[in-house]
Write a protein that holds these residues in place. Structure first.
Motif, PDB file in Angstrom:
ATOM      1  N   GLN A  19       2.853  84.607  26.614  1.00  0.00           N
ATOM      2  CA  GLN A  19       2.162  84.076  27.775  1.00  0.00           C
ATOM      3  C   GLN A  19       1.210  85.113  28.344  1.00  0.00           C
ATOM      4  O   GLN A  19       1.647  86.065  28.982  1.00  0.00           O
ATOM      5  N   PHE A  20      -0.069  84.956  28.091  1.00  0.00           N
ATOM      6  CA  PHE A  20      -1.082  85.755  28.766  1.00  0.00           C
ATOM      7  C   PHE A  20      -0.740  87.249  28.798  1.00  0.00           C
ATOM      8  O   PHE A  20      -0.747  87.886  29.847  1.00  0.00           O
ATOM      9  N   GLY A  21      -0.420  87.803  27.660  1.00  0.00           N
ATOM     10  CA  GLY A  21      -0.151  89.226  27.589  1.00  0.00           C
ATOM     11  C   GLY A  21       1.308  89.613  27.725  1.00  0.00           C
ATOM     12  O   GLY A  21       1.635  90.797  27.686  1.00  0.00           O
ATOM     13  N   GLN A  47       1.134  91.116  36.614  1.00  0.00           N
ATOM     14  CA  GLN A  47       2.087  90.379  37.436  1.00  0.00           C
ATOM     15  C   GLN A  47       2.728  89.240  36.654  1.00  0.00           C
ATOM     16  O   GLN A  47       2.175  88.750  35.668  1.00  0.00           O
ATOM     17  N   MET A  48       3.891  88.829  37.137  1.00  0.00           N
ATOM     18  CA  MET A  48       4.608  87.704  36.558  1.00  0.00           C
ATOM     19  C   MET A  48       5.267  86.926  37.690  1.00  0.00           C
ATOM     20  O   MET A  48       5.704  87.513  38.687  1.00  0.00           O
ATOM     21  N   LEU A  49       5.314  85.618  37.543  1.00  0.00           N
ATOM     22  CA  LEU A  49       6.010  84.794  38.524  1.00  0.00           C
ATOM     23  C   LEU A  49       7.470  84.654  38.110  1.00  0.00           C
ATOM     24  O   LEU A  49       7.776  84.120  37.040  1.00  0.00           O
ATOM     25  N   ARG A 232       5.373  76.656  40.644  1.00  0.00           N
ATOM     26  CA  ARG A 232       4.323  75.943  39.935  1.00  0.00           C
ATOM     27  C   ARG A 232       4.378  74.451  40.276  1.00  0.00           C
ATOM     28  O   ARG A 232       5.433  73.931  40.651  1.00  0.00           O
ATOM     29  N   THR A 233       3.255  73.783  40.094  1.00  0.00           N
ATOM     30  CA  THR A 233       3.199  72.340  40.294  1.00  0.00           C
ATOM     31  C   THR A 233       3.438  71.641  38.960  1.00  0.00           C
ATOM     32  O   THR A 233       3.447  72.264  37.899  1.00  0.00           O
ATOM     33  N   THR A 234       3.612  70.339  39.026  1.00  0.00           N
ATOM     34  CA  THR A 234       3.758  69.542  37.801  1.00  0.00           C
ATOM     35  C   THR A 234       2.568  69.747  36.881  1.00  0.00           C
ATOM     36  O   THR A 234       2.716  69.948  35.667  1.00  0.00           O
ATOM     37  N   SER A 235       1.374  69.723  37.460  1.00  0.00           N
ATOM     38  CA  SER A 235       0.154  69.893  36.668  1.00  0.00           C
ATOM     39  C   SER A 235       0.099  71.270  36.020  1.00  0.00           C
ATOM     40  O   SER A 235      -0.278  71.403  34.844  1.00  0.00           O
ATOM     41  N   ASP A 236       0.475  72.304  36.767  1.00  0.00           N
ATOM     42  CA  ASP A 236       0.485  73.665  36.222  1.00  0.00           C
ATOM     43  C   ASP A 236       1.352  73.750  34.967  1.00  0.00           C
ATOM     44  O   ASP A 236       0.976  74.356  33.959  1.00  0.00           O
ATOM     45  N   LEU A 237       2.527  73.169  35.048  1.00  0.00           N
ATOM     46  CA  LEU A 237       3.490  73.277  33.957  1.00  0.00           C
ATOM     47  C   LEU A 237       3.045  72.487  32.729  1.00  0.00           C
ATOM     48  O   LEU A 237       3.325  72.874  31.597  1.00  0.00           O
ATOM     49  N   ARG A 238       2.332  71.398  32.948  1.00  0.00           N
ATOM     50  CA  ARG A 238       1.903  70.559  31.824  1.00  0.00           C
ATOM     51  C   ARG A 238       0.647  71.097  31.160  1.00  0.00           C
ATOM     52  O   ARG A 238       0.432  70.875  29.973  1.00  0.00           O
ATOM     53  N   THR A 239      -0.190  71.799  31.906  1.00  0.00           N
ATOM     54  CA  THR A 239      -1.457  72.276  31.347  1.00  0.00           C
ATOM     55  C   THR A 239      -1.465  73.769  31.086  1.00  0.00           C
ATOM     56  O   THR A 239      -2.329  74.276  30.380  1.00  0.00           O
ATOM     57  N   GLY A 240      -0.519  74.509  31.674  1.00  0.00           N
ATOM     58  CA  GLY A 240      -0.496  75.957  31.531  1.00  0.00           C
ATOM     59  C   GLY A 240      -1.303  76.626  32.621  1.00  0.00           C
ATOM     60  O   GLY A 240      -2.184  76.026  33.232  1.00  0.00           O
ATOM     61  N   THR A 241      -0.984  77.897  32.895  1.00  0.00           N
ATOM     62  CA  THR A 241      -1.706  78.663  33.902  1.00  0.00           C
ATOM     63  C   THR A 241      -2.109  80.009  33.311  1.00  0.00           C
ATOM     64  O   THR A 241      -1.711  80.362  32.205  1.00  0.00           O
ATOM     65  N   GLN A 243      -1.194  82.858  34.431  1.00  0.00           N
ATOM     66  CA  GLN A 243      -0.220  83.881  34.802  1.00  0.00           C
ATOM     67  C   GLN A 243       1.135  83.565  34.169  1.00  0.00           C
ATOM     68  O   GLN A 243       1.574  82.413  34.192  1.00  0.00           O
ATOM     69  N   PRO A 244       1.800  84.550  33.601  1.00  0.00           N
ATOM     70  CA  PRO A 244       3.065  84.255  32.924  1.00  0.00           C
ATOM     71  C   PRO A 244       4.200  83.967  33.911  1.00  0.00           C
ATOM     72  O   PRO A 244       4.229  84.484  35.013  1.00  0.00           O
ATOM     73  N   LEU A 245       5.129  83.136  33.424  1.00  0.00           N
ATOM     74  CA  LEU A 245       6.367  82.853  34.150  1.00  0.00           C
ATOM     75  C   LEU A 245       7.490  83.670  33.528  1.00  0.00           C
ATOM     76  O   LEU A 245       7.446  84.021  32.353  1.00  0.00           O
ATOM     77  N   SER A 246       8.513  83.960  34.341  1.00  0.00           N
ATOM     78  CA  SER A 246       9.712  84.583  33.774  1.00  0.00           C
ATOM     79  C   SER A 246      10.410  83.583  32.872  1.00  0.00           C
ATOM     80  O   SER A 246      10.010  82.418  32.758  1.00  0.00           O
ATOM     81  N   LEU A 247      11.456  84.025  32.261  1.00  0.00           N
ATOM     82  CA  LEU A 247      12.140  83.266  31.231  1.00  0.00           C
ATOM     83  C   LEU A 247      12.533  81.858  31.695  1.00  0.00           C
ATOM     84  O   LEU A 247      13.194  81.687  32.707  1.00  0.00           O
ATOM     85  N   LEU A 248      12.065  80.849  30.951  1.00  0.00           N
ATOM     86  CA  LEU A 248      12.423  79.456  31.236  1.00  0.00           C
ATOM     87  C   LEU A 248      13.264  78.913  30.100  1.00  0.00           C
ATOM     88  O   LEU A 248      12.861  78.961  28.932  1.00  0.00           O
ATOM     89  N   TYR A 249      14.449  78.408  30.412  1.00  0.00           N
ATOM     90  CA  TYR A 249      15.301  77.783  29.419  1.00  0.00           C
ATOM     91  C   TYR A 249      16.243  76.831  30.126  1.00  0.00           C
ATOM     92  O   TYR A 249      16.466  76.942  31.315  1.00  0.00           O
ATOM     93  N   THR A 250      16.756  75.873  29.393  1.00  0.00           N
ATOM     94  CA  THR A 250      17.714  74.929  29.968  1.00  0.00           C
ATOM     95  C   THR A 250      19.098  75.551  29.959  1.00  0.00           C
ATOM     96  O   THR A 250      19.578  75.989  28.919  1.00  0.00           O
ATOM     97  N   THR A 251      19.742  75.625  31.115  1.00  0.00           N
ATOM     98  CA  THR A 251      21.055  76.279  31.199  1.00  0.00           C
ATOM     99  C   THR A 251      22.130  75.368  30.630  1.00  0.00           C
ATOM    100  O   THR A 251      21.967  74.159  30.597  1.00  0.00           O
TER     101      THR A 251
END
Length: 251
Positions: A19-21, A47-49, A232-241, A243-251
């Motif tokens: 993700q973006f570096g 930076q990272m969110l 993030r918004t719904t649109s952000d998550l579907r289209t990408g941004t 800025q990188p996000l921290s680790l996303l996974y289904t628990t």
């Protein structure tokens, strides 16, 4: 003798994202104490969110001969964090209900506690020096911490996370939940639901399907949850941004 879950964890899938570096590699674990093991490398990203989480963890950063280790606490909302350039990171996310008895979960809320006396070979935790774990030895390391009673786990919380209904009063359940996690049971559910929603949207699910599957009231409810816990918004998550996000996974 192999640590609990060591052999099984090697057979679990490893996921790599860029993700973006920020390159992140992560895998689940068969250990009842470990939710996820991850490692990453930063390049040209400042930076990272960081998404909200009810879980504790351990994180290590290595950069130009400098070594940093920290116990990370639960985060109630998404927040921006600084990333040192050209650094490598390694971390262990504990399962819900896993805690360090010598550190109050409430003390760790929305913060991290730096571990002292960190060298290129070891660090100091709970009265002893420990060799650095890595992506492949996380289970062995955590099992040793468990044997020394530095890491423990409340099985009631683990059962709750799986949907069990305990034969205890609501007050007792809440008290034990707060003691081991630092957050309420309701807050933990909301964070995990938002995380799952973010993963589904990122992978192409429609907002309507996410609302129906995860029990959100409507689109504004989903939007508020994502903004608070994921940042993030719904649109952000579907289209990408950008800025990188921290680790996303289904628990």
């Amino acid at each position: 003798m192999k640590a609990a879950g060591e052999m099984e964890s090697r057979d679990l899938p490893t996921v790599t994202t860029v993700q973006f570096g920020l390159e992140v590699e992560h895998r689940p674990s068969a250990s009842p104490y470990i939710e996820r093991v991850w490692r990453s490398r930063s390049q040209d990203v400042a930076q990272m969110l960081s998404v909200a989480t009810p879980r504790l963890g351990l994180a290590f950063c290595y950069r130009r001969g400098e070594f940093i280790a920290a116990v990370t606490g639960p985060e109630l909302i998404a927040s921006m964090v600084e990333l040192p350039a050209e650094a490598t990171f390694f971390g262990i996310d504990f399962t819900l209900g896993t805690f360090l008895p010598h550190l109050s979960a409430a003390r760790l809320l929305d913060r991290q506690v730096l571990v002292p006396d960190v060298s290129d070979r070891s660090f100091y935790l709970a009265g002893s020096h420990w060799a650095h774990p890595n992506f492949d030895t996380a289970e062995i390391f955590v099992q040793r911490l468990v044997r020394e009673e530095i890491v423990s786990r409340d099985r009631l919380i683990a059962d709750l996370a799986k949907g069990a209904t305990p034969e205890l009063s609501a007050r007792t359940v809440q008290r034990r939940f707060l003691a081991s996690t630092g957050v309420t049971h309701g807050a933990a559910r909301q964070m995990d639901r938002a995380r799952t929603a973010a993963v589904l949207l990122r992978d192409g699910a429609s907002p309507a399907d996410v609302i129906a599957e995860l029990g959100f009231h409507d689109n504004p409810h989903l939007h508020r949850s994502l903004r608070r816990f994921i940042g993030r918004t719904t649109s952000d998550l579907r289209t990408g941004t950008r800025q990188p996000l921290s680790l996303l996974y289904t628990t």
